[in-house]
Design a protein around this motif. Structure first.
Motif, PDB file in Angstrom:
ATOM      1  N   LYS A   1       4.654  19.171  -7.046  1.00 54.93           N
ATOM      2  CA  LYS A   1       5.982  18.793  -7.516  1.00 54.93           C
ATOM      3  C   LYS A   1       6.697  17.885  -6.523  1.00 54.93           C
ATOM      4  CE  LYS A   1       6.734  22.835 -10.460  1.00 54.93           C
ATOM      5  NZ  LYS A   1       7.579  24.028 -10.733  1.00 54.93           N
ATOM      6  N   MET A   2       6.434  18.081  -5.227  1.00 56.87           N
ATOM      7  CA  MET A   2       7.102  17.250  -4.217  1.00 56.87           C
ATOM      8  C   MET A   2       6.671  15.796  -4.365  1.00 56.87           C
ATOM      9  SD  MET A   2       7.187  17.502  -0.039  1.00 56.87           S
ATOM     10  CE  MET A   2       7.891  19.138  -0.024  1.00 56.87           C
ATOM     11  N   PHE A   3       5.366  15.567  -4.637  1.00 59.53           N
ATOM     12  CA  PHE A   3       4.886  14.202  -4.838  1.00 59.53           C
ATOM     13  C   PHE A   3       5.594  13.560  -6.017  1.00 59.53           C
ATOM     14  CE2 PHE A   3       0.443  15.131  -2.898  1.00 59.53           C
ATOM     15  CZ  PHE A   3       0.965  14.946  -1.628  1.00 59.53           C
ATOM     16  N   THR A   4       5.702  14.316  -7.120  1.00 59.06           N
ATOM     17  CA  THR A   4       6.343  13.777  -8.318  1.00 59.06           C
ATOM     18  C   THR A   4       7.805  13.464  -8.043  1.00 59.06           C
ATOM     19  OG1 THR A   4       4.846  15.086  -9.680  1.00 59.06           O
ATOM     20  CG2 THR A   4       6.796  14.197 -10.755  1.00 59.06           C
ATOM     21  N   ALA A   5       8.488  14.359  -7.324  1.00 64.30           N
ATOM     22  CA  ALA A   5       9.898  14.129  -6.986  1.00 64.30           C
ATOM     23  C   ALA A   5      10.059  12.892  -6.109  1.00 64.30           C
ATOM     24  CB  ALA A   5      10.459  15.358  -6.280  1.00 64.30           C
ATOM     25  N   MET A   6       9.125  12.712  -5.174  1.00 64.22           N
ATOM     26  CA  MET A   6       9.172  11.528  -4.316  1.00 64.22           C
ATOM     27  C   MET A   6       9.067  10.260  -5.146  1.00 64.22           C
ATOM     28  SD  MET A   6       6.699  12.970  -1.318  1.00 64.22           S
ATOM     29  CE  MET A   6       6.153  11.333  -0.863  1.00 64.22           C
TER      30      MET A   6
ATOM     31  N   PHE B   1       0.826  -1.207   0.000  1.00 66.27           N
ATOM     32  CA  PHE B   1       0.000   0.000   0.000  1.00 66.27           C
ATOM     33  C   PHE B   1       0.864   1.263   0.000  1.00 66.27           C
ATOM     34  CE2 PHE B   1      -3.270  -3.005   1.059  1.00 66.27           C
ATOM     35  CZ  PHE B   1      -4.434  -2.433   0.555  1.00 66.27           C
ATOM     36  N   LEU B   2       2.028   1.210   0.643  1.00 67.97           N
ATOM     37  CA  LEU B   2       2.960   2.332   0.608  1.00 67.97           C
ATOM     38  C   LEU B   2       3.369   2.626  -0.838  1.00 67.97           C
ATOM     39  CD1 LEU B   2       5.080   4.328   1.778  1.00 67.97           C
ATOM     40  CD2 LEU B   2       6.563   2.350   2.166  1.00 67.97           C
ATOM     41  N   ARG B   3       3.739   1.595  -1.569  1.00 73.87           N
ATOM     42  CA  ARG B   3       4.096   1.760  -2.986  1.00 73.87           C
ATOM     43  C   ARG B   3       2.942   2.403  -3.760  1.00 73.87           C
ATOM     44  NH1 ARG B   3       7.819  -2.448  -5.181  1.00 73.87           N
ATOM     45  NH2 ARG B   3       8.774  -3.577  -3.463  1.00 73.87           N
ATOM     46  N   ALA B   4       1.735   1.891  -3.506  1.00 76.72           N
ATOM     47  CA  ALA B   4       0.571   2.362  -4.251  1.00 76.72           C
ATOM     48  C   ALA B   4       0.272   3.833  -3.951  1.00 76.72           C
ATOM     49  CB  ALA B   4      -0.643   1.488  -3.924  1.00 76.72           C
ATOM     50  N   LEU B   5       0.431   4.241  -2.685  1.00 78.29           N
ATOM     51  CA  LEU B   5       0.165   5.637  -2.337  1.00 78.29           C
ATOM     52  C   LEU B   5       1.197   6.573  -2.962  1.00 78.29           C
ATOM     53  CD1 LEU B   5      -0.901   5.253   1.406  1.00 78.29           C
ATOM     54  CD2 LEU B   5      -2.335   6.061  -0.485  1.00 78.29           C
ATOM     55  N   ILE B   6       2.451   6.144  -3.009  1.00 74.86           N
ATOM     56  CA  ILE B   6       3.474   6.953  -3.680  1.00 74.86           C
ATOM     57  C   ILE B   6       3.130   7.089  -5.161  1.00 74.86           C
ATOM     58  CG2 ILE B   6       5.892   7.035  -4.386  1.00 74.86           C
ATOM     59  CD1 ILE B   6       6.607   5.741  -1.716  1.00 74.86           C
ATOM     60  N   ALA B   7       2.682   5.985  -5.781  1.00 74.37           N
ATOM     61  CA  ALA B   7       2.299   6.028  -7.193  1.00 74.37           C
ATOM     62  C   ALA B   7       1.103   6.959  -7.404  1.00 74.37           C
ATOM     63  CB  ALA B   7       1.973   4.621  -7.690  1.00 74.37           C
ATOM     64  N   ARG B   8       0.123   6.904  -6.484  1.00 69.52           N
ATOM     65  CA  ARG B   8      -1.037   7.787  -6.611  1.00 69.52           C
ATOM     66  C   ARG B   8      -0.619   9.259  -6.474  1.00 69.52           C
ATOM     67  NH1 ARG B   8      -6.600   7.269  -6.356  1.00 69.52           N
ATOM     68  NH2 ARG B   8      -7.664   9.230  -5.844  1.00 69.52           N
ATOM     69  N   ALA B   9       0.280   9.516  -5.507  1.00 67.82           N
ATOM     70  CA  ALA B   9       0.750  10.889  -5.326  1.00 67.82           C
ATOM     71  C   ALA B   9       1.407  11.415  -6.603  1.00 67.82           C
ATOM     72  CB  ALA B   9       1.728  10.944  -4.160  1.00 67.82           C
ATOM     73  N   ALA B  10       2.192  10.573  -7.243  1.00 70.59           N
ATOM     74  CA  ALA B  10       2.848  10.985  -8.481  1.00 70.59           C
ATOM     75  C   ALA B  10       1.840  11.163  -9.607  1.00 70.59           C
ATOM     76  CB  ALA B  10       3.890   9.945  -8.881  1.00 70.59           C
TER      77      ALA B  10
ATOM     78  N   CYS C   1       0.667  -6.978  -5.347  1.00 64.27           N
ATOM     79  CA  CYS C   1       1.051  -5.568  -5.382  1.00 64.27           C
ATOM     80  C   CYS C   1       0.465  -4.861  -6.602  1.00 64.27           C
ATOM     81  CB  CYS C   1       2.577  -5.431  -5.364  1.00 64.27           C
ATOM     82  SG  CYS C   1       3.326  -5.723  -3.747  1.00 64.27           S
ATOM     83  N   TRP C   2       0.403  -5.566  -7.726  1.00 59.86           N
ATOM     84  CA  TRP C   2      -0.235  -5.002  -8.921  1.00 59.86           C
ATOM     85  C   TRP C   2      -1.696  -4.678  -8.627  1.00 59.86           C
ATOM     86  CZ3 TRP C   2      -4.398  -5.525 -11.985  1.00 59.86           C
ATOM     87  CH2 TRP C   2      -4.381  -4.943 -13.239  1.00 59.86           C
ATOM     88  N   LYS C   3      -2.367  -5.606  -7.964  1.00 56.20           N
ATOM     89  CA  LYS C   3      -3.781  -5.389  -7.614  1.00 56.20           C
ATOM     90  C   LYS C   3      -3.929  -4.189  -6.679  1.00 56.20           C
ATOM     91  CE  LYS C   3      -6.207  -9.084  -6.578  1.00 56.20           C
ATOM     92  NZ  LYS C   3      -7.463  -9.396  -7.290  1.00 56.20           N
ATOM     93  N   ILE C   4      -3.069  -4.121  -5.654  1.00 56.89           N
ATOM     94  CA  ILE C   4      -3.140  -3.013  -4.698  1.00 56.89           C
ATOM     95  C   ILE C   4      -2.925  -1.678  -5.410  1.00 56.89           C
ATOM     96  CG2 ILE C   4      -1.998  -1.924  -2.719  1.00 56.89           C
ATOM     97  CD1 ILE C   4      -1.371  -4.781  -1.705  1.00 56.89           C
ATOM     98  N   GLU C   5      -1.914  -1.622  -6.257  1.00 52.13           N
ATOM     99  CA  GLU C   5      -1.640  -0.366  -6.968  1.00 52.13           C
ATOM    100  C   GLU C   5      -2.797   0.019  -7.868  1.00 52.13           C
ATOM    101  OE1 GLU C   5       1.512   1.269 -10.258  1.00 52.13           O
ATOM    102  OE2 GLU C   5       2.338   0.387  -8.424  1.00 52.13           O
ATOM    103  N   ASN C   6      -3.404  -0.968  -8.529  1.00 53.08           N
ATOM    104  CA  ASN C   6      -4.519  -0.649  -9.410  1.00 53.08           C
ATOM    105  C   ASN C   6      -5.703  -0.107  -8.625  1.00 53.08           C
ATOM    106  OD1 ASN C   6      -7.065  -1.665 -11.229  1.00 53.08           O
ATOM    107  ND2 ASN C   6      -5.296  -1.083 -12.464  1.00 53.08           N
ATOM    108  N   VAL C   7      -5.954  -0.694  -7.452  1.00 52.56           N
ATOM    109  CA  VAL C   7      -7.082  -0.252  -6.617  1.00 52.56           C
ATOM    110  C   VAL C   7      -6.839   1.145  -6.049  1.00 52.56           C
ATOM    111  CG1 VAL C   7      -8.302  -0.701  -4.442  1.00 52.56           C
ATOM    112  CG2 VAL C   7      -7.826  -2.588  -6.004  1.00 52.56           C
ATOM    113  N   ILE C   8      -5.608   1.427  -5.634  1.00 50.40           N
ATOM    114  CA  ILE C   8      -5.306   2.659  -4.904  1.00 50.40           C
ATOM    115  C   ILE C   8      -4.834   3.794  -5.810  1.00 50.40           C
ATOM    116  CG2 ILE C   8      -3.841   3.675  -3.107  1.00 50.40           C
ATOM    117  CD1 ILE C   8      -6.006   1.683  -2.116  1.00 50.40           C
ATOM    118  N   ALA C   9      -3.969   3.492  -6.771  1.00 48.70           N
ATOM    119  CA  ALA C   9      -3.290   4.560  -7.519  1.00 48.70           C
ATOM    120  C   ALA C   9      -4.058   5.032  -8.745  1.00 48.70           C
ATOM    121  CB  ALA C   9      -1.893   4.091  -7.934  1.00 48.70           C
ATOM    122  N   HIS C  10      -5.041   4.272  -9.196  1.00 53.54           N
ATOM    123  CA  HIS C  10      -5.689   4.594 -10.467  1.00 53.54           C
ATOM    124  C   HIS C  10      -7.172   4.900 -10.298  1.00 53.54           C
ATOM    125  CE1 HIS C  10      -2.084   3.504 -12.676  1.00 53.54           C
ATOM    126  NE2 HIS C  10      -2.040   2.362 -11.995  1.00 53.54           N
ATOM    127  N   GLU C  11      -7.686   5.676 -11.248  1.00 53.41           N
ATOM    128  CA  GLU C  11      -9.109   5.990 -11.312  1.00 53.41           C
ATOM    129  C   GLU C  11      -9.583   5.826 -12.750  1.00 53.41           C
ATOM    130  OE1 GLU C  11     -10.945   6.389  -8.792  1.00 53.41           O
ATOM    131  OE2 GLU C  11      -9.552   6.915  -7.179  1.00 53.41           O
TER     132      GLU C  11
END
Length: 394
Positions: A111-116, A96-105, A310-320
């Motif tokens: 710009k800070m999110f993108t840099a992270m 979920f940490l990975r997914a939230l970073i991806a969502r922030a980007a 992790c792919w599933k988590i990222e898809n659920v959290i980072a994408h719309e």
């Protein structure tokens, strides 16, 4: 280990769950001299699943409200308490940490999110493309998929008894892994093998588990397998894009002999990120927990399995929107949708239940089976995992 910007953020006074942490001069983290942060030892108090979930929720809210400083603070804490090689709760939280970073980007508003995110390019998820043999072995590791295969195949065999021609429409994402077992059973019927036509609906984009061959090649392998088992067999593939309700109504017009609906019993459909995060966190702990019972640390299969989660988590959290393809719905909603499409539920026979129980006997003791009205539900330590329902035209 992930590294964030060295700019010292202010204390985490905004997060109420941190308010009781003892802070003194001896508890400043030496490698990150930021006032107000606990030491690694004190971070251990965050290690239970409930606290990790709350941190993720606070982080999601910070990202959604564009509070980059607060989001970075919480991400730092999560990074220190959720290593990718930790226990099941830590690995879940790391996903979920990975997914939230991806969502922030992906938000692109800060710009800070993108840099992270750019600083954490190593967070890319490397999903594995399975050979047919690898996928078959992978599926056999747990009842997660085998439960639905066993229930569906046993129910199909019962209702097609005496049929000389059978048309099977497979809408699953497991690339026909249950079909060879069904073909083998059909080929050994007392009345002889039927003519079998299989229609497979492929995904419009790669969704784990992924195959390293096309459906045309897979179809050829199935035809060859059927030939060696004395069954006549043909394969075609399609990629339907109907909405679920409209698709079921279209399916009803085909007047099928039986429809077996199997899916994971969770709800990932909310438009609210926090609701979706909570639902996913409180369901996806199960595959991580089960993994510790059957795959050793460092094994290739475990890496493949966790990458798919992790792919599933990222898809659920980072994408719309259209990019978010993981939209699980709970059993109750599917039941209502099937009834609205003019299907009637039927009970699985005792023979089918026995087949499923026999399959479960081959796996760890934490797996269980329960009946909910006419339906069957696979459980792990008492928690619903996958449901199987059987339907006929009303």
């Amino acid at each position: 280990m992930m590294q964030f910007t060295e700019t010292p953020p202010p204390p985490l006074h905004q997060i109420t769950s941190f308010s009781n942490l003892p802070m003194n001069n001896n508890q400043i983290h030496r490698t990150r001299p930021w006032p107000g942060f606990p030491t690694s030892k004190a971070l251990g108090s965050f290690g239970d699943a409930n606290c990790m979930e709350q941190l993720l929720v606070h982080c999601a809210n910070a990202i959604e409200s564009n509070d980059a400083t607060l989001a970075q603070q919480i991400l730092w804490v999560l990074n220190n308490i959720a290593p990718p090689d930790g226990d099941s709760n830590q690995r879940l939280t790391c996903g979920f940490l990975r997914a939230l970073i991806a969502r922030a980007a992906n938000s692109g508003t800060c710009k800070m999110f993108t840099a992270m995110a750019n600083a954490h390019a190593n967070l890319a998820i490397n999903t594995h493309k399975f050979s047919v043999i690898e996928l078959a072995s992978f599926v056999d590791l747990t009842p997660w998929h085998r439960f639905g295969f066993a229930a569906a195949n046993a129910a199909i065999l019962e209702v097609v008894e005496g049929y000389s021609v059978i048309h099977i429409v497979d809408l699953s994402l497991t690339h026909c892994m249950q079909i060879p077992t069904l073909i083998d059973a059909l080929a050994n019927r007392p009345e002889g093998p039927p003519l079998v036509k299989l229609t497979v609906a492929g995904a419009t984009e790669d969704v784990p588990p992924m195959l390293d061959l096309s459906y045309e090649e897979l179809g050829s392998k199935l035809v060859n397998f059927a030939s060696t088992n004395s069954s006549s067999y043909s394969v075609e593939s399609s990629s339907p894009s109907y909405h679920r309700t409209m698709f079921l109504k279209a399916l009803r017009t085909l007047n099928p002999t039986i429809v077996i609906l199997v899916d994971e019993d969770a709800d990932f459909t909310s438009n609210n990120l926090v609701c979706r995060l909570r639902s996913a966190f409180n369901y996806l702990w199960i595959p991580y927990d089960t993994m510790d019972t059957f795959l050793p640390r460092g094994s290739k299969q475990r890496q493949w399995y966790e990458a798919d989660i992790c792919w599933k988590i990222e898809n659920v959290i980072a994408h719309e929107g259209p990019q978010r393809v993981e939209r699980l719905e709970p059993k109750g909603r599917w039941v209502q949708r099937m009834r609205n499409a003019n299907f009637r539920s039927i009970m699985f026979s005792e023979d089918t239940v026995s087949e499923v129980k026999h399959m479960l006997d081959e796996h760890a003791a934490g797996w269980g089976l329960k009946k909910e009205e006419e339906d069957l539900v696979l459980t792990w330590k008492g928690h619903n995992v996958v449901f199987a329902t059987a339907w006929v035209p009303a």
